[in-house]
Design a protein around this motif. Structure first.
Motif, mmCIF file in Angstrom:
data_model
loop_
_atom_site.group_PDB
_atom_site.id
_atom_site.type_symbol
_atom_site.label_atom_id
_atom_site.label_comp_id
_atom_site.label_asym_id
_atom_site.label_seq_id
_atom_site.Cartn_x
_atom_site.Cartn_y
_atom_site.Cartn_z
ATOM 1 N N TYR B 4 0.862 -1.176 0.000
ATOM 2 C CA TYR B 4 0.000 0.000 0.000
ATOM 3 C C TYR B 4 0.893 1.219 0.000
ATOM 4 N N SER B 5 0.421 2.293 -0.587
ATOM 5 C CA SER B 5 1.140 3.541 -0.356
ATOM 6 C C SER B 5 0.638 4.072 0.986
ATOM 7 N N ARG B 7 -0.418 6.903 1.540
ATOM 8 C CA ARG B 7 -1.619 7.702 1.298
ATOM 9 C C ARG B 7 -2.869 6.821 1.266
ATOM 10 N N GLN B 8 -2.782 5.660 0.601
ATOM 11 C CA GLN B 8 -3.928 4.734 0.541
ATOM 12 C C GLN B 8 -4.295 4.260 1.946
ATOM 13 N N TYR B 9 -3.250 3.928 2.706
ATOM 14 C CA TYR B 9 -3.444 3.441 4.068
ATOM 15 C C TYR B 9 -4.132 4.507 4.920
ATOM 16 N N GLN B 12 -7.807 4.890 3.944
ATOM 17 C CA GLN B 12 -8.656 3.799 4.463
ATOM 18 C C GLN B 12 -8.931 3.988 5.950
ATOM 19 N N THR B 57 -6.564 -3.365 8.861
ATOM 20 C CA THR B 57 -5.860 -2.540 7.860
ATOM 21 C C THR B 57 -4.428 -2.250 8.310
ATOM 22 N N GLN B 61 -0.942 -3.426 6.603
ATOM 23 C CA GLN B 61 0.107 -2.453 6.286
ATOM 24 C C GLN B 61 1.470 -2.939 6.803
#
Lengths: 66, 136
Positions: B4-5, B7-9, B12, B57, B61
């Motif tokens: 994941y980047s 930013r995505q993490y 979410q 999540t 990560q």
């Protein structure tokens, strides 16, 4: 631990991000290795050595023992 | 495994925490009105779902991170667990000695407390190791 990662990366004309992409690690991890703040695991050290076609002991040099 | 980047993490986690906040504000006040015990339990536990998903999540990560990211996450998690455990035992002993009077609702602060200590520790570690504020 001292290392020649920055020197060899710059010789190849790669950015930290480009080197990180080839090794599947983040740019920040490459930066931490180059600045000596983080010593990579043995598998990552071997990947670096293989990529730069160097022996691992010429790439990494342990600090003087106290 | 694709990473994941950061930013995505963060996106979410932000969405899940927004869902949690909405449930606490709009759904939680309905709990006392539910007379059926099962329904009351279900309504009471509903906000736990986004919190559990945040934990999943975060775990994903950690698993998908590179070795430095994993190290940073795990040190920060360990320190958060140690600090919250120590605070819990100190609090519990004070309550048992009748020095400090608090109800069981104080447990609601365990997860936010862990997140706070984890966040501060992780930020400090990333800053120390990479000289930046993010590690992803």
């Amino acid at each position: 631990m001292k290392n020649r990662v920055r020197e060899l990366r710059e010789k190849h004309g790669w950015s930290q991000a480009e080197l990180g992409e080839q090794l599947d690690v983040s740019r920040q991890t490459i930066n931490a290795i180059e600045t000596g703040k983080y010593d990579p695991s043995l598998p990552l050290a071997f990947k670096l050595a293989r990529l730069f076609r160097q022996r691992i002991e010429t790439l990494f040099e342990p600090d003087e023992e106290r | 495994m694709a990473r994941y980047s950061q930013r995505q993490y963060q996106l979410q986690v932000a969405v899940l925490m927004a869902v949690y906040a909405l449930l606490i504000v709009f759904e939680w006040p309905l709990v006392p009105q539910a007379h059926d015990l099962v329904l009351r339990a279900l309504l009471a536990l509903l906000p736990a779902i986004p919190v559990v998903l945040v934990i999943v999540t975060a775990a994903r990560q950690v698993v998908r991170g590179d070795e430095l990211q994993q190290r940073v996450h795990l040190i920060a998690l360990s320190i958060a667990a140690a600090v919250v455990s120590a605070a819990s035992i100190v609090g519990a002993l004070l309550v048992l000695a009748h020095v400090w009077r608090v109800g069981g609702d104080v447990l609601i602060w365990v997860f936010p407390g862990s997140c706070l200590v984890y966040g501060v520790t992780r930020t400090a570690l990333v800053r120390k190791l990479t000289g930046t504020w993010t590690c992803g």
